[in-house]
Scaffold this motif. Structure first.
Motif, PDB file in Angstrom:
ATOM      1  N   PHE A 172      -7.958  -1.348  -0.265  1.00 29.60           N
ATOM      2  CA  PHE A 172      -7.641  -2.741  -0.578  1.00 29.60           C
ATOM      3  C   PHE A 172      -6.550  -2.813  -1.643  1.00 29.60           C
ATOM      4  O   PHE A 172      -6.386  -1.909  -2.437  1.00 29.60           O
ATOM      5  CB  PHE A 172      -8.855  -3.481  -1.183  1.00 29.60           C
ATOM      6  N   GLN A 173      -5.850  -3.938  -1.629  1.00 31.89           N
ATOM      7  CA  GLN A 173      -4.994  -4.291  -2.745  1.00 31.89           C
ATOM      8  C   GLN A 173      -5.242  -5.747  -3.118  1.00 31.89           C
ATOM      9  O   GLN A 173      -5.313  -6.621  -2.245  1.00 31.89           O
ATOM     10  CB  GLN A 173      -3.513  -4.101  -2.440  1.00 31.89           C
ATOM     11  N   TYR A 174      -5.352  -6.007  -4.405  1.00 29.72           N
ATOM     12  CA  TYR A 174      -5.489  -7.357  -4.917  1.00 29.72           C
ATOM     13  C   TYR A 174      -4.370  -7.629  -5.902  1.00 29.72           C
ATOM     14  O   TYR A 174      -3.987  -6.758  -6.688  1.00 29.72           O
ATOM     15  CB  TYR A 174      -6.839  -7.551  -5.607  1.00 29.72           C
TER      16      TYR A 174
ATOM     17  N   SER B 250      -3.570   0.552 -10.846  1.00 30.77           N
ATOM     18  CA  SER B 250      -3.071  -0.743 -11.284  1.00 30.77           C
ATOM     19  C   SER B 250      -1.554  -0.716 -11.383  1.00 30.77           C
ATOM     20  O   SER B 250      -0.942   0.327 -11.599  1.00 30.77           O
ATOM     21  CB  SER B 250      -3.703  -1.169 -12.609  1.00 30.77           C
ATOM     22  N   SER B 251      -0.971  -1.862 -11.182  1.00 29.49           N
ATOM     23  CA  SER B 251       0.467  -2.023 -11.348  1.00 29.49           C
ATOM     24  C   SER B 251       0.737  -3.438 -11.808  1.00 29.49           C
ATOM     25  O   SER B 251      -0.083  -4.337 -11.602  1.00 29.49           O
ATOM     26  CB  SER B 251       1.210  -1.730 -10.033  1.00 29.49           C
ATOM     27  N   PHE B 252       1.903  -3.621 -12.416  1.00 27.26           N
ATOM     28  CA  PHE B 252       2.208  -4.947 -12.936  1.00 27.26           C
ATOM     29  C   PHE B 252       2.404  -5.936 -11.790  1.00 27.26           C
ATOM     30  O   PHE B 252       1.859  -7.022 -11.776  1.00 27.26           O
ATOM     31  CB  PHE B 252       3.463  -4.896 -13.804  1.00 27.26           C
ATOM     32  N   GLY B 253       3.211  -5.526 -10.836  1.00 20.87           N
ATOM     33  CA  GLY B 253       3.473  -6.410  -9.714  1.00 20.87           C
ATOM     34  C   GLY B 253       3.438  -5.632  -8.422  1.00 20.87           C
ATOM     35  O   GLY B 253       2.387  -5.223  -7.929  1.00 20.87           O
TER      36      GLY B 253
ATOM     37  N   SER C 183      -5.357  -1.746  -6.783  1.00 17.56           N
ATOM     38  CA  SER C 183      -5.526  -1.194  -5.439  1.00 17.56           C
ATOM     39  C   SER C 183      -6.647  -0.181  -5.464  1.00 17.56           C
ATOM     40  O   SER C 183      -6.851   0.504  -6.469  1.00 17.56           O
ATOM     41  CB  SER C 183      -4.238  -0.514  -4.966  1.00 17.56           C
ATOM     42  N   TRP C 184      -7.354  -0.079  -4.360  1.00 19.62           N
ATOM     43  CA  TRP C 184      -8.441   0.895  -4.223  1.00 19.62           C
ATOM     44  C   TRP C 184      -8.080   1.899  -3.133  1.00 19.62           C
ATOM     45  O   TRP C 184      -7.553   1.527  -2.065  1.00 19.62           O
ATOM     46  CB  TRP C 184      -9.744   0.196  -3.846  1.00 19.62           C
TER      47      TRP C 184
ATOM     48  N   LYS D 217       0.828  -1.187   0.000  1.00 21.81           N
ATOM     49  CA  LYS D 217       0.000   0.000   0.000  1.00 21.81           C
ATOM     50  C   LYS D 217       0.867   1.243   0.000  1.00 21.81           C
ATOM     51  O   LYS D 217       2.038   1.234   0.387  1.00 21.81           O
ATOM     52  CB  LYS D 217      -0.894   0.013   1.235  1.00 21.81           C
ATOM     53  N   LEU D 218       0.277   2.332  -0.436  1.00 20.05           N
ATOM     54  CA  LEU D 218       0.928   3.635  -0.398  1.00 20.05           C
ATOM     55  C   LEU D 218       0.307   4.460   0.716  1.00 20.05           C
ATOM     56  O   LEU D 218      -0.906   4.451   0.914  1.00 20.05           O
ATOM     57  CB  LEU D 218       0.755   4.369  -1.722  1.00 20.05           C
TER      58      LEU D 218
END
Lengths: 114, 113
Positions: free
Chosen positions: B47-49, B93-96, B33-34, A101-102
């Motif tokens: 959240f992060q998925y 969004s991110s790749f990893g 991520s939200w 997380k950031l």
């Protein structure tokens, strides 16, 4: 608790001048830092990032400096232009397990006067 | 090349209702991520998925839930809406792990009345 804060909530500069936006962070475990620009009604836009094993990184007209000793991050914008007017956020990412997380600060509003 | 797309762009709901927000990441990105951004503040992690599994959860009540689909798109659900849920909801969004930055969508502006 964890926090990322900005020294100046607003910054007003003349077109062509250099701008410096500062940020303090408190989590010594953070290993990655990002500067974002957010214009009104839009999502944050990536500007530049830096890893904790570096102390300086340059991009096009922007430079990020990281001082881990005093937990300070700064964004320098050279020859500021009216299009640079926006809110700038620094964000840190604690190195804690799989959660990437950031943590964001409050933001600094940059106003460029023509 | 499409960036991160979020829908709807704006939404007005009544207190107590439920809402579903949608996000499509950049093609090839596997992590979503939200974040919630209240007016005048920085975004707060929700959240992060990654690869359809929850990797992180912020300090939000159980009324907030999310999921990620096989095509890596994601939904954020909020039940029993409160006035305080009014905010800009951002998807990144991110790749990893996010090296090189997280790319954000323009967000969904949710207003609860």
């Amino acid at each position: 608790g964890e926090s990322v804060g900005l020294h100046l909530p607003t910054l007003s500069v003349q077109e062509g001048d250099n701008s410096i936006i500062n940020c303090a962070y408190s989590n010594s475990a953070s290993d990655y830092f990002i500067w974002y620009k957010q214009e009104s009604g839009k999502g944050p836009q990536f500007i530049i990032d830096i890893r904790s094993n570096m102390d300086k990184r340059q991009g096009q007209r922007v430079t990020v400096l990281l001082n881990k000793t005093v937990k300070h991050l700064s964004l320098q914008i050279a020859a500021t232009q009216p299009g640079d007017s926006a809110v700038y956020f620094c964000a840190e990412r604690p190195n804690a397990g799989n959660n990437r997380k950031l943590i964001w600060g409050l933001g600094t509003s940059l106003a460029v006067n023509p | 090349d499409a960036g991160v797309t979020q829908s709807p762009t704006h939404l007005i709901k009544t207190r107590g209702q439920q809402v579903t927000l949608r996000c499509s990441p950049i093609s090839g990105h596997k992590s979503v991520s939200w974040y919630q951004q209240v007016l005048g503040q920085g975004p707060q992690f929700i959240f992060q998925y990654y690869e359809k599994e929850e990797r992180g959860r912020g300090n939000f009540p159980d009324r907030f839930s999310a999921r990620q689909f096989p095509n890596y798109s994601s939904e954020l659900n909020v039940n029993a809406l409160l006035l305080g849920d009014s905010a800009l909801y951002l998807c990144a969004s991110s790749f990893g792990t996010g090296e090189g930055g997280y790319t954000f969508g323009s967000g969904t502006r949710l207003t609860v009345v």
